[in-house]
Design a protein around this motif. Structure first.
Motif, short mmCIF file in Angstrom:
data_model
loop_
_atom_site.label_atom_id
_atom_site.label_comp_id
_atom_site.label_asym_id
_atom_site.label_seq_id
_atom_site.Cartn_x
_atom_site.Cartn_y
_atom_site.Cartn_z
N VAL A 221 22.31 46.35 43.97
CA VAL A 221 21.25 47.34 43.75
C VAL A 221 19.88 46.66 43.72
O VAL A 221 18.89 47.18 44.24
N GLY A 225 17.74 48.77 47.18
CA GLY A 225 17.55 49.96 46.35
C GLY A 225 18.35 51.15 46.84
O GLY A 225 18.68 52.05 46.06
N TRP A 226 18.68 51.16 48.13
CA TRP A 226 19.49 52.25 48.70
C TRP A 226 20.77 52.43 47.92
O TRP A 226 21.25 53.57 47.75
N CYS A 227 21.35 51.33 47.43
CA CYS A 227 22.63 51.41 46.72
C CYS A 227 22.53 52.31 45.49
O CYS A 227 23.41 53.13 45.22
N GLY A 228 21.46 52.14 44.73
CA GLY A 228 21.28 52.96 43.54
C GLY A 228 21.17 54.43 43.87
O GLY A 228 21.75 55.29 43.19
N GLU A 229 20.43 54.74 44.93
CA GLU A 229 20.29 56.15 45.34
C GLU A 229 21.63 56.72 45.78
O GLU A 229 21.98 57.87 45.46
N ALA A 230 22.41 55.93 46.54
CA ALA A 230 23.71 56.40 47.01
C ALA A 230 24.69 56.59 45.86
O ALA A 230 25.47 57.55 45.86
N GLU A 232 23.98 57.53 42.84
CA GLU A 232 23.61 58.80 42.20
C GLU A 232 24.08 59.98 43.04
O GLU A 232 24.58 60.98 42.50
N ALA A 233 23.92 59.88 44.35
CA ALA A 233 24.31 60.98 45.24
C ALA A 233 25.82 61.21 45.17
O ALA A 233 26.28 62.37 45.14
N ARG A 274 22.56 63.83 53.84
CA ARG A 274 21.64 62.71 53.66
C ARG A 274 22.23 61.39 54.15
O ARG A 274 21.49 60.45 54.44
N HIS A 275 23.56 61.34 54.21
CA HIS A 275 24.26 60.11 54.61
C HIS A 275 25.26 60.47 55.70
O HIS A 275 26.45 60.67 55.43
#
Length: 303
Positions: A221, A225-230, A232-233, A274-275
């Motif tokens: 993370v 930073g993408w990891c943290g957003e993913a 949460e998603a 989103r992914h």
């Protein structure tokens, strides 16, 4: 003549990180589980020449080529072969795609000219932390630097959502960041985690939340930073657990119980907004990855 095998991705159900050994590799304790998301590895026997490994869309050194070279160096006398790898597992994503391909290459070589089982295990251990467990896909508890593998029967029904990252993440970079962040556990903590995971796996029960944590997650993370957003998603879709797989940056969601695959599939459909690469996967065992022989258009199992 053509031999074919699947090379399943793996997910880490819990990963406890220890200090650096004398050989420069970190000690760890982790559960490896093979998934239905898999590359395809095909071996064609050639009349002459040297071994060739072809992996369209992937550049740089190929771990499967290293596996074959190491096998040759130990005296394996099979005919020259051409390995063709069709990638489905994300590259540099914490899902051991390259390790799975190397393990599949070794399995195919052994199917072609059997023998040298102990040497194959030694080669696998020298190739990386994820390769030994991938030699026999399924559920395994890994220790040492991943080369000490204890295999277990499947866990209760469960399924995953896999969310690949749009960017890669090199494993050595993640381990360096983990060291910088002070994420390393003591030997006593590693031993305690090993005992706890072994007991759960032997009982074939759900792995409790407190054992599912990945010590490398904070490092992944920090770097992406993408990891943290993913994460949460995935949690927002109702996953019972979400975590970075291995060294990342792939993020995984876990569902337990009856209809887990259907619930994971519904979550994947939501995440695709989103992914777009989000997909589902279920656990698989060695039968899923077994080698098969195609000769005169007829395919038969060779395991």
């Amino acid at each position: 003549m053509r031999l074919r095998a699947l090379a399943p991705a793996k997910v880490n159900l819990g990963l406890a990180l220890g200090g650096v050994r004398a050989d420069g590799r970190h000690r760890l304790v982790t559960v490896f589980e093979s998934l239905s998301l898999a590359d395809t590895v095909e071996l064609d026997v050639m009349e002459s020449g040297e071994d060739v490994v072809v992996c369209p869309g992937v550049s740089g050194e190929n771990l499967a080529a290293r596996a074959l070279a190491a096998l040759r160096a130990r005296g394996w006398d099979g005919p020259p072969v051409r390995l063709t790898i069709t990638k489905r597992v994300p590259v540099a994503a914490g899902m051991a795609g390259g390790s799975a391909d190397a393990a599949a290459a070794l399995r195919l070589a052994m199917a072609l000219v059997p023998g040298r089982a102990e040497e194959v295990e030694q080669i696998a251990a020298g190739l990386g932390a994820d390769v030994p467990a991938q030699l026999l896909p399924g559920l395994a508890l890994g220790a040492g630097a991943g080369e000490l593998v204890e295999r277990f029967e499947p866990l209760p029904e469960h399924a995953y959502v896999v969310v690949p990252a749009p960017v890669a993440l090199a494993t050595p970079e993640v381990f360096r960041e983990a060291d910088r962040l002070g994420l390393v556990r003591s030997d006593a903590e590693l031993e305690a985690r090993h005992r706890a995971l072994a007991a759960v796996l032997a009982a074939r029960t759900r792995i409790p939340m407190e054992l599912l944590g990945n010590d490398l997650q904070a490092a992944a993370v920090s770097l992406r930073g993408w990891c943290g957003e993913a994460l949460e998603a995935v949690r927002a879709t109702g996953a019972e657990a979400s975590f970075v797989s291995g060294s990342g940056p792939t993020v995984v969601g876990l569902w337990w119980g009856a209809s887990a695959a259907e619930r994971a599939g519904a979550a994947a459909n939501l995440l695709k907004r989103r992914h777009p690469a989000a997909t589902t996967a279920v656990p698989v065992d060695a039968r899923f990855a077994a080698a098969s022989l195609t000769c005169a258009g007829v395919e038969t199992s060779v395991d």
